[in-house]
Design a protein around this motif. Structure first.
Motif, mmCIF file in Angstrom:
data_model
loop_
_atom_site.group_PDB
_atom_site.id
_atom_site.type_symbol
_atom_site.label_atom_id
_atom_site.label_comp_id
_atom_site.label_asym_id
_atom_site.label_seq_id
_atom_site.Cartn_x
_atom_site.Cartn_y
_atom_site.Cartn_z
ATOM 1 N N ALA A 1 2.289 1.577 -3.536
ATOM 2 C CA ALA A 1 1.205 1.969 -4.463
ATOM 3 C C ALA A 1 0.810 3.423 -4.233
ATOM 4 C CB ALA A 1 0.003 1.052 -4.263
ATOM 5 N N SER A 2 0.737 3.836 -2.970
ATOM 6 C CA SER A 2 0.304 5.219 -2.701
ATOM 7 C C SER A 2 1.369 6.218 -3.175
ATOM 8 C CB SER A 2 -0.042 5.421 -1.234
ATOM 9 O OG SER A 2 1.053 5.139 -0.452
ATOM 10 N N PHE A 3 2.647 5.823 -3.116
ATOM 11 C CA PHE A 3 3.692 6.729 -3.622
ATOM 12 C C PHE A 3 3.539 6.918 -5.138
ATOM 13 C CE2 PHE A 3 7.814 7.354 -5.667
ATOM 14 C CZ PHE A 3 8.139 8.598 -5.129
ATOM 15 N N MET B 1 0.832 -1.216 0.000
ATOM 16 C CA MET B 1 0.000 0.000 0.000
ATOM 17 C C MET B 1 0.857 1.253 0.000
ATOM 18 S SD MET B 1 -3.259 -1.025 2.362
ATOM 19 C CE MET B 1 -3.925 0.605 2.486
ATOM 20 N N GLY B 2 1.970 1.200 0.752
ATOM 21 C CA GLY B 2 2.893 2.342 0.793
ATOM 22 C C GLY B 2 3.478 2.638 -0.580
#
Lengths: 373, 55
Positions: free
Chosen positions: B28-30, B25-26
């Motif tokens: 992907a969010s970046f 998730m980290g």
């Protein structure tokens, strides 16, 4: 801009907080003391929701995904903000899995998962096209029926004389440890701290912030009491042992209802309650995800995002868990610790601290400027 | 092993590698943030161009 009324906010909050808890039970790990877990979780939930509401007061005119870039700056805030739509999407996938396991176990045995997920999502996707006003209006229509069904179940269970108060005793047999372990992070997050997602629609409520605070907190207490009544009925009805091992404890309880051999098999009631609450919870998860994606990608219309997000949800509904045991294990032992603690507790509290510090610095600068003048 | 980190939302991977999902998730969010940053600049440029045209 779409608008929802105060009552509609209340209804959506209750549906969102009650969610699938009503069928899966709450704090089952604490056994017969699950009702204490419910009360403590409700109190912690009220506290944490008050913090979220305070954050929305400190960030006027902004939704959840805009709070972080506004306070942390775009380089740190934007990646943090993106975590939330991804979480909503994953949670939507988990609700779809709840639906697929309940329906294929109880009402549509041997039906392929994909067929269930596909038809459910078709309706939910159509609602996304209609918008939050229509979701809220449908919620408004269903809410009285939902309450009547719960009340009807309570009355029939009481009349059936299947509740044994002895099942609640002895209280605190294993001490406070299992109760506290069930309360945090799972109990307090499930439904209650999850209400952080509602910060995506608080802006759309056509009333003052004070009224939003009152409505949300009242809805939280209402949901907490509904869950508490359900938990008490299940424990007294089926006992600690079955509460712990049953996949769908509420379902097991209503199956025991038998009034004079005439009124029995109330399984349909339980299934309807589950389908209604799961339907609204899924619709809201997807609405929040779509709105989050729209705000962060700066797309003018959210309609462009509905089909891609629905397709991702179908995939998640199909792939999130391969069997019921793993699905529940993740829900209890993994998901609350590796995602909820960070996203529902640590980050909002960090945001609160940063927001308060920034406000204090701003006020001090203002005072100094005034003193100079 | 690499496959585990590519599909971290699957329950057996979440159980065996609890950190895979937060890491995914980290990351992907970046990458998704890049979309926000670039679209933000595009929108700013568009509004500047619009202002200039109007003036």
């Amino acid at each position: 801009m779409e608008r929802i009324s105060q009552y509609q906010l209340f209804v959506l909050t209750v549906f969102f907080q009650v969610g699938t808890t009503i069928i899966f039970g709450f704090g089952a790990a604490a056994g017969r003391d699950a009702w204490i877990v419910t009360i403590i979780s409700l109190l912690v939930g009220i506290f944490v929701i008050s913090i979220y509401l305070f954050l929305s007061y400190l960030n006027p005119g902004l939704t959840l995904v805009e709070w972080f870039p506004a306070q942390f700056g775009k380089w740190i805030g934007t990646p943090i903000a993106w975590l939330y739509p991804l979480l909503f999407l994953y949670e939507g996938g988990r609700i779809l899995n709840d639906i697929k396991y309940l329906t294929t176990t109880i009402i549509l045995v041997d039906t392929p998962f994909l067929a269930i997920i596909l038809f459910f999502l078709l309706v939910v996707a159509y609602l996304q096209y209609c918008g939050i006003e229509v979701i809220a209006r449908i919620g408004e229509i269903f809410f009285p029926y939902f309450l009547v069904m719960i009340l009807g179940s309570v009355v029939l269970i009481l009349v059936s004389d299947i509740l044994r108060v002895d099942n609640l005793l002895p209280v605190l047999k294993n001490g406070w440890k299992p109760i506290l372990a069930s309360t945090f992070p799972l109990g307090a997050s499930q439904g209650f701290a999850q209400s952080l997602e509602l910060a995506m629609i608080w802006l759309l409520v056509s009333t003052s912030h004070k009224e939003i605070v009152k409505t949300t907190l009242f809805a939280t207490v209402f949901s907490g009491l509904l869950i508490l009544i359900t938990v008490l009925m299940i424990i007294t009805g089926i006992g600690e042992f079955f509460y712990k091992i049953e996949s769908f404890p509420m379902f097991a309880l209503v199956s025991k209802v038998n009034i004079g051999g005439i009124i029995k098999n109330l399984d349909a009631f339980a299934v309807l309650l589950f389908i209604i609450s799961a339907f609204f919870k899924l619709s809201l998860h997807l609405f929040f995800a779509i709105r989050g994606f729209q705000i962060l990608t700066k797309v003018e219309s959210s309609r462009k995002l509905i089909i891609p997000i629905t397709i991702i949800s179908i995939y998640l509904g199909y792939s999130v868990s391969s069997n019921y045991e793993e699905h529940i294990k993740v829900a209890i032992e993994v998901f609350p610790y590796n995602l909820w603690i960070m996203l529902l507790w640590i980050l909002p509290f960090a945001l609160l601290i940063v927001t308060l510090i920034k406000r204090a610095i701003k006020n001090r600068k203002k005072e100094m400027a005034q003193a100079k003048e | 092993m690499i496959k585990d980190w590519l599909f971290p939302w699957e329950s057996h991977i979440m159980i065996n590698h609890p950190l895979a999902m937060p890491v995914f998730m980290g990351i992907a969010s970046f990458f998704l943030s890049i979309v926000t940053w670039t679209r933000g600049n595009n929108n700013q440029n568009k509004s500047k161009q619009k202002d200039m045209d109007e003036n």
